[in-house]
Each structure stands twice: as C-alpha cells, then as structure tokens.
Design an enzyme around this catalytic site. Structure first.
Site, PDB file in Angstrom:
ATOM      1  CB  VAL A 142      -2.078  -7.296   1.035  1.00  0.00           C
ATOM      2  CG1 VAL A 142      -0.925  -6.515   0.440  1.00  0.00           C
ATOM      3  CG2 VAL A 142      -3.071  -6.380   1.741  1.00  0.00           C
ATOM      4  CB  SER A 188      -3.946   1.816  14.826  1.00  0.00           C
ATOM      5  OG  SER A 188      -4.649   2.922  15.358  1.00  0.00           O
ATOM      6  NE  ARG A 214      -4.539   6.659  -0.011  1.00  0.00           N
ATOM      7  CZ  ARG A 214      -5.829   6.443  -0.214  1.00  0.00           C
ATOM      8  NH1 ARG A 214      -6.362   6.765  -1.375  1.00  0.00           N
ATOM      9  NH2 ARG A 214      -6.579   5.946   0.738  1.00  0.00           N
ATOM     10  CE  LYS A 245      -4.425  -0.874  11.196  1.00  0.00           C
ATOM     11  NZ  LYS A 245      -3.363  -1.152  10.206  1.00  0.00           N
ATOM     12  CB  SER A 290      -4.981  -2.391  -3.791  1.00  0.00           C
ATOM     13  OG  SER A 290      -5.524  -1.137  -4.143  1.00  0.00           O
ATOM     14  N   GLY A 307       0.818  -1.212   0.000  1.00  0.00           N
ATOM     15  CA  GLY A 307       0.000   0.000   0.000  1.00  0.00           C
ATOM     16  C   GLY A 307       0.847   1.254   0.000  1.00  0.00           C
ATOM     17  CE1 TYR A 327      -7.442   1.034  10.581  1.00  0.00           C
ATOM     18  CE2 TYR A 327      -7.433   1.954  12.794  1.00  0.00           C
ATOM     19  CZ  TYR A 327      -6.834   1.808  11.547  1.00  0.00           C
ATOM     20  OH  TYR A 327      -5.639   2.433  11.289  1.00  0.00           O
ATOM     21  CG  ASN A 379       1.598   1.353   4.943  1.00  0.00           C
ATOM     22  OD1 ASN A 379       1.543   2.092   5.926  1.00  0.00           O
ATOM     23  ND2 ASN A 379       1.039   1.679   3.776  1.00  0.00           N
TER      24      ASN A 379
HETATM   25  P1  NAI Z   1      -4.067   5.628   3.219  1.00  0.00           P
HETATM   26  O1  NAI Z   1      -5.500   5.271   3.048  1.00  0.00           O
HETATM   27  O2  NAI Z   1      -3.588   6.964   2.788  1.00  0.00           O
HETATM   28  O3  NAI Z   1      -3.139   4.515   2.526  1.00  0.00           O
HETATM   29  C1  NAI Z   1      -3.419   3.145   2.611  1.00  0.00           C
HETATM   30  C2  NAI Z   1      -2.806   2.462   1.423  1.00  0.00           C
HETATM   31  O4  NAI Z   1      -3.128   1.078   1.458  1.00  0.00           O
HETATM   32  C3  NAI Z   1      -3.374   3.015   0.094  1.00  0.00           C
HETATM   33  O5  NAI Z   1      -2.315   3.196  -0.812  1.00  0.00           O
HETATM   34  C4  NAI Z   1      -4.293   1.889  -0.367  1.00  0.00           C
HETATM   35  O6  NAI Z   1      -4.445   1.824  -1.771  1.00  0.00           O
HETATM   36  C5  NAI Z   1      -3.554   0.665   0.176  1.00  0.00           C
HETATM   37  N1  NAI Z   1      -4.410  -0.503   0.256  1.00  0.00           N
HETATM   38  C6  NAI Z   1      -5.668  -0.585   0.760  1.00  0.00           C
HETATM   39  N2  NAI Z   1      -6.141  -1.840   0.611  1.00  0.00           N
HETATM   40  C7  NAI Z   1      -5.158  -2.555   0.001  1.00  0.00           C
HETATM   41  C8  NAI Z   1      -5.053  -3.904  -0.412  1.00  0.00           C
HETATM   42  N3  NAI Z   1      -6.067  -4.762  -0.253  1.00  0.00           N
HETATM   43  N4  NAI Z   1      -3.901  -4.321  -1.005  1.00  0.00           N
HETATM   44  C9  NAI Z   1      -2.858  -3.454  -1.186  1.00  0.00           C
HETATM   45  N5  NAI Z   1      -2.912  -2.160  -0.815  1.00  0.00           N
HETATM   46  C10 NAI Z   1      -4.055  -1.721  -0.226  1.00  0.00           C
HETATM   47  O7  NAI Z   1      -3.761   5.369   4.770  1.00  0.00           O
HETATM   48  P2  NAI Z   1      -2.523   5.786   5.706  1.00  0.00           P
HETATM   49  O8  NAI Z   1      -3.014   6.778   6.655  1.00  0.00           O
HETATM   50  O9  NAI Z   1      -1.330   6.055   4.886  1.00  0.00           O
HETATM   51  O10 NAI Z   1      -2.345   4.413   6.536  1.00  0.00           O
HETATM   52  C11 NAI Z   1      -1.285   3.497   6.336  1.00  0.00           C
HETATM   53  C12 NAI Z   1      -1.342   2.468   7.446  1.00  0.00           C
HETATM   54  O11 NAI Z   1      -1.189   3.127   8.707  1.00  0.00           O
HETATM   55  C13 NAI Z   1      -2.660   1.707   7.528  1.00  0.00           C
HETATM   56  O12 NAI Z   1      -2.421   0.368   7.890  1.00  0.00           O
HETATM   57  C14 NAI Z   1      -3.410   2.420   8.615  1.00  0.00           C
HETATM   58  O13 NAI Z   1      -4.366   1.597   9.225  1.00  0.00           O
HETATM   59  C15 NAI Z   1      -2.267   2.768   9.565  1.00  0.00           C
HETATM   60  N6  NAI Z   1      -2.566   3.870  10.467  1.00  0.00           N
HETATM   61  C16 NAI Z   1      -2.831   5.130  10.013  1.00  0.00           C
HETATM   62  C17 NAI Z   1      -3.117   6.148  10.901  1.00  0.00           C
HETATM   63  C18 NAI Z   1      -3.396   7.549  10.487  1.00  0.00           C
HETATM   64  O14 NAI Z   1      -3.699   8.371  11.349  1.00  0.00           O
HETATM   65  N7  NAI Z   1      -3.301   7.898   9.201  1.00  0.00           N
HETATM   66  C19 NAI Z   1      -3.168   5.881  12.341  1.00  0.00           C
HETATM   67  C20 NAI Z   1      -2.876   4.532  12.708  1.00  0.00           C
HETATM   68  C21 NAI Z   1      -2.584   3.561  11.803  1.00  0.00           C
END
Ligand code: NAI
Length: 247
Positions: A65, A142, A14, A159, A36, A11, A155, A91
C-alpha cells in the site's frame, strides 16, 4: 448486513485485517484480501479458502500500500473482479518502535510510508471508484495517535495523521455519500503486540479499566457497523475500542 457489498481490506492475511475480512464475508460481502508481498501469498490464499468454505466470495490481491501504483492496482483489480467497490478498510500498518534520540530517519519514514501514505494511496483511488455509487472508508488509527506513547513517535505521528486525514476527506466526500471514519483500537492481541516484552504488557494492562486486552473480532464488529447502513449518518468520526484505556 453487507449483502453483495464489495469490500477491500488492506493487510488482511492476519490479525485485525483478517478478522474484519472474515466478519464482512459472514455478513454477505464479497471480499478482497490484500497482502504486501509474494512471500505472503500462501497465507492470503488460506484466508480466501476459509471464506469460500463459509459460502462467501473472495479473491487475494498482492499490493504494497505504500506504493502508489500498487495501491491503484489493488483498486483496479477489485473492480476487474467484482465490478465495483463499496467498502475500503485501510488496515495495513507496521511499527518500528524506538526512542526518538535513537530512531533513524529510515525507521521514521517507513512507518509513515505504510501507515499514513498507504491510507492516502488507497483512499485516493478507492474514493474515485466510489464517486458514483457512494461508499464507506474505514481507517485504522490507534489510541496512541490520540494520546501519544513514549518509544512510538513515528507510529503515533502516523496514526495522528490518519485522524486528520479521515476528518478532512470525510468533509470532502460527504456530499458524494462516501462516509469516512476511523477506528482507534487500544491494545489488541495480535502478532503486532505479541512481540512486546511481558513487562510492557503488564504496564499497559494497568492502564486499561476493563482489565483485559481486546481481540481482533471486537474491532471487526465495529468495522461491520461503520461499513453498513447502521452507521448511515456517521462520518468523520473516530471510534475508540480500547476497554476504556484512553478515556
Ligand atoms: P499485524 O501486524 O498482525 O497485521 C498488519 C497487517 O498489515 C499484516 O498482514 C501485514 O502484512 C500488513 N502490512 C504491513 N505492511 C503492509 C504494506 N506495506 N502493504 C500491505 N499490507 C501491509 O497488526 P494488527 O495488530 O492486526 O494491526 C492492524 C492495524 O490495527 C494496524 O494499522 C495497526 O497499526 C492497528 N492497531 C493495532 C493495535 C493492536 O493492539 N494490535 C492497536 C492500535 C492500532
């Protein structure tokens, strides 16, 4: 710090994943950008172009994934391109927030499939590929997986599951020199959190002692630490990066 290491970041077109990919590349790693679905190919190619412009090596591989065969293909594709895998960052993640009484089984299942089963799928194939060389697996959990959060039972469950998974797998692979750790971000400004209403953001802000949201690079810096030899004696650990939110 990561010179000639091969890293897969799921992922990574972005947000936090993208920041980790860029940081790893700046530290000398060869990077696999994962997206994805074909809809995101252009964004993935853009990240690859940016890394190459910095003098790094990168490729983009499509894999959902949550799908075991596609996760296997991601690891196989990495080895075909770079000959090995040293670092796996699980991620990829999604949210489908809803209060429990209104949450559908589909909303619960989809979040578990990506956030937890996705970590299982990639770790299983990734760890197998690291057996002879050793390596570092970093799972994105998280603070919500530690403290819970109303409206995020799916969620938070996923996590919290990642934390149990991380510690179990760390014990399984410690003797093989494969370290497995997790990062627990608090509130980081990305597309995932941008969609939240202002009143929710204001309420979250009151719970952050440092009185600001985090940025993706602050997570990426910790990922560099966990991926590198700077953390050579750390495994099974969960590092919170949250401005004090979950103290
Ligand atoms: P985001 O939504 O900007 O990025 C998530 C990425 O995962 C995207 O590129 C999306 O296309 C990809 N993705 C989603 N489903 C997928 C799949 N089935 N296969 C492959 N790729 C897939 O989110 P962000 O904020 O960058 O989050 C990244 C990680 O950090 C996540 O696991 C999120 O749960 C975790 N996180 C984020 C927090 C935040 O405040 N932004 C807080 C705590 C954890």
């Amino acid at each position: 710090m990561l010179k000639d290491k091969v890293a897969v970041i799921t992922g990574s077109v972005r947000g936090i994943g993208r920041a980790i990919a860029m940081c790893f590349a700046k530290q000398g790693a060869n990077v696999v950008i994962n997206y994805s679905s074909e809809k995101r190919k252009e964004e993935a190619d853009q990240v690859v172009t940016e890394i190459k412009a910095l003098g790094g090596k990168a490729i983009a591989l499509c894999a959902n994934v949550a799908n075991s065969e596609e996760a296997k293909g991601l690891i196989e594709g990495t080895i075909a391109a770079f000959g090995k895998i040293d670092i796996l960052v699980n991620n990829a993640g999604i949210t489908k927030d809803m209060l429990l009484l209104r949450m559908t089984e589909k909303e619960f299942q989809e979040v578990l499939d990506v956030n937890l089963k996705g970590v299982f799928n990639c770790s299983k194939h990734g760890a197998k590929a690291m057996m002879k060389t050793g390596g570092s697996i970093i799972n994105m959990t998280s603070v919500v997986g530690i403290n819970g959060n109303a409206g995020q039972s799916n969620y938070a469950a996923s996590k919290a599951g990642v934390i149990g998974f991380t510690k179990s797998v760390a014990k399984e692979f410690a003797g093989k020199n494969i370290r497995v750790n997790a990062i627990a971000p608090g509130f980081i400004t990305t597309d995932m959190t941008d969609i939240l209403p202002e009143r929710v953001k204001e309420s979250v802000m009151t719970s952050i002692p440092m009185k600001c949201f985090g940025v993706s690079e602050e997570i990426a810096n910790v990922a560099v630490f966990l991926a590198s030899d700077l953390s050579s004696y750390i495994t099974g650990e969960v590092i919170k990066v949250d401005g004090g939110m979950a103290m």
